[in-house]
Design a protein around this motif. Structure first.
Motif, PDB file in Angstrom:
ATOM      1  N   ALA A 179       0.929  -1.270  -0.084  1.00  0.00           N
ATOM      2  CA  ALA A 179      -0.114   0.083  -0.062  1.00  0.00           C
ATOM      3  C   ALA A 179       0.857   1.092  -0.204  1.00  0.00           C
ATOM      4  N   THR A 180       0.234   2.353   0.001  1.00  0.00           N
ATOM      5  CA  THR A 180       0.907   3.837   0.141  1.00  0.00           C
ATOM      6  C   THR A 180       0.655   4.321   1.604  1.00  0.00           C
ATOM      7  N   TYR A 181       1.606   4.712   2.293  1.00  0.00           N
ATOM      8  CA  TYR A 181       1.467   5.185   3.453  1.00  0.00           C
ATOM      9  C   TYR A 181       1.752   6.764   3.401  1.00  0.00           C
ATOM     10  N   VAL A 182       0.759   7.292   4.201  1.00  0.00           N
ATOM     11  CA  VAL A 182       0.960   8.849   4.157  1.00  0.00           C
ATOM     12  C   VAL A 182       1.029   9.054   5.672  1.00  0.00           C
ATOM     13  N   GLU A 183       2.237  10.062   6.033  1.00  0.00           N
ATOM     14  CA  GLU A 183       2.176  10.698   7.227  1.00  0.00           C
ATOM     15  C   GLU A 183       1.831  12.071   7.163  1.00  0.00           C
ATOM     16  N   ALA A 184       0.655  12.302   7.999  1.00  0.00           N
ATOM     17  CA  ALA A 184       0.173  13.737   8.075  1.00  0.00           C
ATOM     18  C   ALA A 184      -0.348  14.180   9.378  1.00  0.00           C
ATOM     19  N   ARG A 185      -0.481  15.558   9.307  1.00  0.00           N
ATOM     20  CA  ARG A 185      -0.852  15.969  10.452  1.00  0.00           C
ATOM     21  C   ARG A 185      -2.347  16.691  10.108  1.00  0.00           C
ATOM     22  N   LEU A 186      -3.330  15.831  10.823  1.00  0.00           N
ATOM     23  CA  LEU A 186      -4.822  16.150  10.745  1.00  0.00           C
ATOM     24  C   LEU A 186      -5.497  16.276  11.895  1.00  0.00           C
ATOM     25  N   ASP A 187      -6.646  17.066  12.036  1.00  0.00           N
ATOM     26  CA  ASP A 187      -7.333  17.327  13.002  1.00  0.00           C
ATOM     27  C   ASP A 187      -8.374  16.342  13.304  1.00  0.00           C
ATOM     28  N   ASP A 188      -9.334  15.975  14.199  1.00  0.00           N
ATOM     29  CA  ASP A 188     -10.233  14.994  14.043  1.00  0.00           C
ATOM     30  C   ASP A 188     -11.084  15.003  13.086  1.00  0.00           C
ATOM     31  N   ALA A 189     -11.548  16.060  12.857  1.00  0.00           N
ATOM     32  CA  ALA A 189     -12.693  16.157  11.561  1.00  0.00           C
ATOM     33  C   ALA A 189     -11.959  15.829  10.459  1.00  0.00           C
ATOM     34  N   ALA A 190     -10.723  16.297  10.109  1.00  0.00           N
ATOM     35  CA  ALA A 190     -10.062  15.808   8.725  1.00  0.00           C
ATOM     36  C   ALA A 190      -9.763  14.468   8.646  1.00  0.00           C
ATOM     37  N   LEU A 191      -9.357  13.632   9.847  1.00  0.00           N
ATOM     38  CA  LEU A 191      -9.178  12.312   9.903  1.00  0.00           C
ATOM     39  C   LEU A 191     -10.471  11.690   9.689  1.00  0.00           C
ATOM     40  N   ALA A 192     -11.410  12.200  10.376  1.00  0.00           N
ATOM     41  CA  ALA A 192     -12.894  11.303  10.083  1.00  0.00           C
ATOM     42  C   ALA A 192     -13.311  11.224   8.575  1.00  0.00           C
ATOM     43  N   ARG A 193     -12.866  12.495   7.896  1.00  0.00           N
ATOM     44  CA  ARG A 193     -13.212  12.706   6.423  1.00  0.00           C
ATOM     45  C   ARG A 193     -12.359  11.622   5.709  1.00  0.00           C
ATOM     46  N   ALA A 194     -10.983  11.517   6.032  1.00  0.00           N
ATOM     47  CA  ALA A 194     -10.167  10.611   5.385  1.00  0.00           C
ATOM     48  C   ALA A 194     -10.310   9.156   5.493  1.00  0.00           C
ATOM     49  N   THR A 195     -10.820   8.970   6.540  1.00  0.00           N
ATOM     50  CA  THR A 195     -11.227   7.446   6.650  1.00  0.00           C
ATOM     51  C   THR A 195     -12.466   6.963   6.086  1.00  0.00           C
ATOM     52  N   ARG A 196     -13.284   7.965   5.941  1.00  0.00           N
ATOM     53  CA  ARG A 196     -14.469   7.770   4.961  1.00  0.00           C
ATOM     54  C   ARG A 196     -14.131   7.812   3.555  1.00  0.00           C
ATOM     55  N   LEU A 197     -13.192   8.404   3.280  1.00  0.00           N
ATOM     56  CA  LEU A 197     -12.621   8.188   1.851  1.00  0.00           C
ATOM     57  C   LEU A 197     -11.999   7.291   1.383  1.00  0.00           C
ATOM     58  N   GLY A 198     -11.669   6.458   2.413  1.00  0.00           N
ATOM     59  CA  GLY A 198     -10.837   5.052   2.103  1.00  0.00           C
ATOM     60  C   GLY A 198      -9.556   4.918   2.838  1.00  0.00           C
ATOM     61  N   ALA A 199      -9.219   6.020   3.736  1.00  0.00           N
ATOM     62  CA  ALA A 199      -7.928   5.843   4.183  1.00  0.00           C
ATOM     63  C   ALA A 199      -8.099   5.033   5.632  1.00  0.00           C
ATOM     64  N   ALA A 200      -7.021   4.243   6.080  1.00  0.00           N
ATOM     65  CA  ALA A 200      -7.145   3.556   7.197  1.00  0.00           C
ATOM     66  C   ALA A 200      -5.922   3.977   7.941  1.00  0.00           C
ATOM     67  N   VAL A 201      -6.091   4.333   9.291  1.00  0.00           N
ATOM     68  CA  VAL A 201      -4.945   4.331  10.384  1.00  0.00           C
ATOM     69  C   VAL A 201      -4.117   3.282  10.363  1.00  0.00           C
ATOM     70  N   ALA A 202      -2.866   3.413  10.219  1.00  0.00           N
ATOM     71  CA  ALA A 202      -2.023   2.448  10.526  1.00  0.00           C
ATOM     72  C   ALA A 202      -1.072   2.637  11.873  1.00  0.00           C
ATOM     73  N   THR A 203      -0.731   1.510  12.273  1.00  0.00           N
ATOM     74  CA  THR A 203      -0.023   1.611  13.409  1.00  0.00           C
ATOM     75  C   THR A 203       1.486   2.130  13.431  1.00  0.00           C
ATOM     76  N   ALA A 204       1.985   1.949  12.001  1.00  0.00           N
ATOM     77  CA  ALA A 204       3.516   2.652  11.645  1.00  0.00           C
ATOM     78  C   ALA A 204       3.698   2.281  10.061  1.00  0.00           C
ATOM     79  N   SER A 205       4.641   3.314   9.734  1.00  0.00           N
ATOM     80  CA  SER A 205       4.865   3.284   8.309  1.00  0.00           C
ATOM     81  C   SER A 205       6.103   2.275   7.907  1.00  0.00           C
ATOM     82  N   PRO A 206       5.960   1.578   7.225  1.00  0.00           N
ATOM     83  CA  PRO A 206       7.168   0.712   6.762  1.00  0.00           C
ATOM     84  C   PRO A 206       8.444   1.344   6.749  1.00  0.00           C
TER      85      PRO A 206
END
Length: 412
Positions: free
Chosen positions: A380-407
Motif C-alpha cells: 500500500a501507500t503510507y501517508v504521514e500527515a497532520r490532521l485534526d479529528d474532523a479531517a481524519l474522520a473525512r479521510a477514513t470515510r474516503l478510504g484511508a485507514a489509520v496504520a500503526t506504523a509506516s514501513p
C-alpha cells in the motif's frame, strides 16, 4: 508613583475629564476614615477651589466610608480608580453582552456605597421611646432591594450568554485557536487586523478601545488555518467586580490552544504590565497554557534598543517574537511562522494506509491538512500527515485507514 499618576490621567482623559492638577502624599498607610491625613485633606480642598475642580479622582479604591468622609470635607464629587474604570467601560460598551456585564459590575460596586449616595435624605427620630424611620433609610432599603433584584436578573442573563459561548466554542473545537491577551493599549486589535487583514476591526490609540471579544479566521498556509480572538485589555488595579462580570467573555482564554500575550515593547514599564496581565490570568484560573509572547510596537524603538530587547526577551521567554502591527514587514512573517509551529504542536501526526494510485484521496489529504511524507510499499501507500479529528474522520470515510506504523519509519 509618577507612572501610576500618568496612567490615571490617561484614564481620566479616556473618560472625557480635563485634568487640572495632581497631588500625592507619602504616608505609612492610608487613614482608615479619610484615606489622607487631615492636613492633606485641607490642602486638597484648597487646591480644588483654586483650580475650580468639580471632581477629585483617587488612584486607589476607597471604602464607602472613606469616600463619604472625603466628600463631606472637600465639598466635591469624589471618585476612585475602580469607579472611573467602570465609567469608561459603561461609555464604551457597544454590544448587549458588554452592557449587561458593565451594569452588573457597576451595581455590585454601588451596593455597599448607597448610604453615601443618599446623604441628602436625613434620618428623623421621634415617637415615644423608639426611633422613626426617616425617608433616607426607607429609600436605602428600597434601593437595596431593587438593586439586588436587578443583579440576580443580570446574572441569569449572563449565564445564558455563557451557555451560548460554550456552544460557539464547541463549533470551533476542531480548529486551532489562539486568544490575544495583554495590557490595555498594547496593540492587540492592530495585531489581529495585521494577521487577518479584516477591514472592519476598530482601532484607536486609547485605553480600553475594545471591550467585546472579536474572533477572526487567520490563514497561515494553504493548509493551515486558525481562529484568533481579541479580548478586553487588562490594567493594574482592575476592579474585581469587572473581572467577575466579564468572566464569561474572558473564559475564551481558557478554551484556546495558545495565548498570544501582547506586550507594548515601547513602554518603559512593560515588565510590570506583563506581571499585571499574568495576575489577572491566574485569577481566571489559566494555568499551564502554551504562551507566545509578542512584543509589539518595536517601530517606536531605536535599533540598539531593539537588540537589547531581543536579548532580554530571549532570556525571559523561550517563545517570543518582536513585531510591529502597523509596519507589516516588521516581524509579522516571524509571528506567522511561530503560529504555524504552534499549530503543528497541537495537531496530531498520524500515518494513513491507502491503496496505490488513489490520487484523489491523496489530493484531499493535502487539502485537509499537512502531508509530511508519502511512502510507497509493496502492499500500500503510507501517508504521514497532520490532521485534526474532523479531517481524519473525512479521510477514513474516503478510504484511508489509520496504520500503526509506516514501513519506512517504524513505530511512531
Amino acid at each position: 508613583m509618577e507612572e501610576h499618576l500618568e496612567e490615571l490621567q490617561r484614564l481620566a482623559d479616556t473618560a472625557g475629564v480635563q485634568v487640572v492638577g495632581t497631588m500625592t502624599q507619602q504616608i505609612e498607610r492610608p487613614h482608615p476614615g479619610t484615606y489622607l491625613g487631615s492636613g492633606k485633606l485641607e490642602e486638597l480642598e484648597q487646591m480644588a477651589s483654586d483650580r475650580q475642580a468639580s471632581l477629585i479622582i483617587f488612584d486607589d479604591e476607597l471604602s464607602p466610608s472613606q469616600g463619604k468622609n472625603i466628600e463631606e470635607t472637600v465639598n466635591r464629587r469624589v471618585m476612585d480608580r475602580a469607579e472611573l474604570i467602570l465609567d469608561i467601560f459603561a461609555t464604551r460598551a457597544r454590544s448587549n453582552e458588554a452592557k449587561l456585564q458593565v451594569e452588573l459590575a457597576q451595581l455590585e460596586y454601588m451596593l455597599p456605597r448607597l448610604t453615601r449616595m443618599w446623604t441628602h435624605l436625613e434620618k428623623t427620630t421621634g415617637g415615644i421611646g423608639v426611633g422613626m424611620r426617616g425617608p433616607g433609610e426607607t429609600q436605602l432599603e428600597t434601593d437595596r432591594r431593587l438593586i439586588g433584584h436587578r443583579i440576580r436578573l443580570l446574572k441569569e442573563r449572563l449565564a445564558d450568554v455563557k451557555r451560548a459561548r460554550m456552544v460557539q466554542r464547541e463549533s470551533r473545537k476542531q480548529v486551532f485557536r489562539a486568544a490575544l491577551v495583554g495590557y490595555t493599549n498594547a496593540g492587540k486589535s492592530s495585531l489581529l487586523k495585521a494577521l487577518s487583514h479584516a477591514p472592519d476591526i476598530f482601532i484607536e490609540d486609547r485605553l480600553f478601545a475594545t471591550l467585546d471579544p472579536l474572533t477572526r479566521e487567520v490563514g497561515l498556509t494553504e493548509q493551515t488555518k486558525m481562529v484568533v480572538t481579541d479580548t478586553v485589555g487588562f490594567i493594574r488595579k482592575l476592579p474585581h467586580h469587572l473581572v467577575a462580570s466579564f468572566r464569561a467573555t474572558l473564559e475564551e482564554v481558557l478554551e484556546t490552544d495558545l495565548l498570544l500575550h501582547v506586550i507594548d515593547a515601547s513602554h518603559p514599564h512593560w515588565e510590570e504590565q506583563r506581571e499585571v496581565v499574568d495576575e489577572v490570568l491566574a485569577e481566571l484560573g489559566v494555568h499551564d497554557k502554551d504562551v507566545l509572547y509578542v512584543f509589539n510596537k518595536i517601530d517606536r524603538l531605536p535599533v540598539a534598543e531593539q537588540e537589547g530587547l531581543r536579548t532580554r526577551a530571549a532570556h525571559l521567554f523561550p517563545q517570543n517574537v518582536l513585531v510591529s502591527a502597523i509596519e507589516g514587514d516588521a516581524g509579522i512573517v516571524d509571528l506567522r511562522r511561530a503560529l504555524v509551529e504552534a499549530s503543528r504542536r497541537h495537531t496530531p501526526l498520524v500515518v494513513l494506509r491507502m491503496e496505490h494510485g488513489n490520487g484523489k484521496l491523496l489530493a484531499e489529504l493535502h487539502r485537509l491538512g499537512e502531508v509530511v511524507s508519502v511512502r510507497h510499499a509493496d502492499d500500500a501507500t503510507y501517508v504521514e500527515a497532520r490532521l485534526d479529528d474532523a479531517a481524519l474522520a473525512r479521510a477514513t470515510r474516503l478510504g484511508a485507514a489509520v496504520a500503526t506504523a509506516s514501513p519506512a519509519t517504524g513505530s511512531y
